[in-house]
Scaffold this motif. Structure first.
Motif, mmCIF file in Angstrom:
data_model
loop_
_atom_site.group_PDB
_atom_site.id
_atom_site.type_symbol
_atom_site.label_atom_id
_atom_site.label_comp_id
_atom_site.label_asym_id
_atom_site.label_seq_id
_atom_site.Cartn_x
_atom_site.Cartn_y
_atom_site.Cartn_z
ATOM 1 N N ASP A 186 50.775 45.768 42.048
ATOM 2 C CA ASP A 186 49.422 45.762 41.513
ATOM 3 C C ASP A 186 49.057 44.382 40.984
ATOM 4 O OD1 ASP A 186 46.999 46.933 40.807
ATOM 5 O OD2 ASP A 186 47.737 47.531 38.833
ATOM 6 N N ARG A 187 49.975 43.770 40.243
ATOM 7 C CA ARG A 187 49.729 42.438 39.701
ATOM 8 C C ARG A 187 49.670 41.399 40.816
ATOM 9 N NH1 ARG A 187 49.900 41.594 34.505
ATOM 10 N NH2 ARG A 187 50.590 39.453 34.722
ATOM 11 N N LEU A 188 50.506 41.550 41.834
ATOM 12 C CA LEU A 188 50.533 40.614 42.952
ATOM 13 C C LEU A 188 49.219 40.644 43.723
ATOM 14 C CD1 LEU A 188 52.566 38.732 44.547
ATOM 15 C CD2 LEU A 188 52.827 40.681 46.063
ATOM 16 N N ILE A 189 48.737 41.838 44.024
ATOM 17 C CA ILE A 189 47.479 41.974 44.760
ATOM 18 C C ILE A 189 46.308 41.481 43.923
ATOM 19 C CG2 ILE A 189 45.865 43.679 45.710
ATOM 20 C CD1 ILE A 189 48.374 45.246 46.611
ATOM 21 N N ASP A 190 46.300 41.801 42.639
ATOM 22 C CA ASP A 190 45.217 41.351 41.764
ATOM 23 C C ASP A 190 45.205 39.827 41.653
ATOM 24 O OD1 ASP A 190 43.027 42.074 39.913
ATOM 25 O OD2 ASP A 190 44.331 41.083 38.434
ATOM 26 N N GLY A 191 46.380 39.225 41.590
ATOM 27 C CA GLY A 191 46.454 37.766 41.517
ATOM 28 C C GLY A 191 45.918 37.102 42.774
ATOM 29 N N ARG A 192 46.202 37.690 43.932
ATOM 30 C CA ARG A 192 45.685 37.133 45.180
ATOM 31 C C ARG A 192 44.178 37.293 45.283
ATOM 32 N NH1 ARG A 192 50.032 38.320 49.974
ATOM 33 N NH2 ARG A 192 51.700 37.098 49.040
ATOM 34 N N LYS A 193 43.659 38.430 44.803
ATOM 35 C CA LYS A 193 42.212 38.633 44.830
ATOM 36 C C LYS A 193 41.521 37.615 43.938
ATOM 37 C CE LYS A 193 41.946 43.550 45.876
ATOM 38 N NZ LYS A 193 41.602 44.883 45.345
ATOM 39 N N ARG A 194 42.113 37.352 42.765
ATOM 40 C CA ARG A 194 41.494 36.375 41.861
ATOM 41 C C ARG A 194 41.531 34.968 42.432
ATOM 42 N NH1 ARG A 194 43.329 38.098 35.736
ATOM 43 N NH2 ARG A 194 42.378 40.163 35.816
ATOM 44 N N SER A 195 42.635 34.622 43.091
ATOM 45 C CA SER A 195 42.732 33.265 43.656
ATOM 46 C C SER A 195 41.738 33.082 44.812
ATOM 47 C CB SER A 195 44.154 32.972 44.126
ATOM 48 O OG SER A 195 44.507 33.789 45.210
#
Length: 69
Positions: A56-65
């Protein structure tokens, strides 16, 4: 309702609890196999929650970047 990914602290807590349950299952295995199986199943469930939090954190981080670029 605002969606937030699982906090880093909760991921670490779930992972720690999962490891403790797995070790307890290994210790209980020679004495009582039923207790060991229940502990292993609980460990798998809790480690699954930790894995979900990491993804969840990995996907959210990619979306933010991607939004920032």
């Amino acid at each position: 309702m605002i969606y937030e990914p699982m906090s880093r602290r909760m991921v670490v807590v779930f992972a720690s609890i999962g490891v403790v349950l797995a070790v307890a299952g290994l210790v209980a295995r020679p004495a009582n196999i039923t207790v060991a199986v229940v502990l292993f199943l609980a460990a798998v469930a809790v480690l699954g929650l930790a894995g979900y939090g990491v993804l969840d954190r990995l996907i959210d981080g990619r979306k933010r970047s991607r939004r920032a670029a």
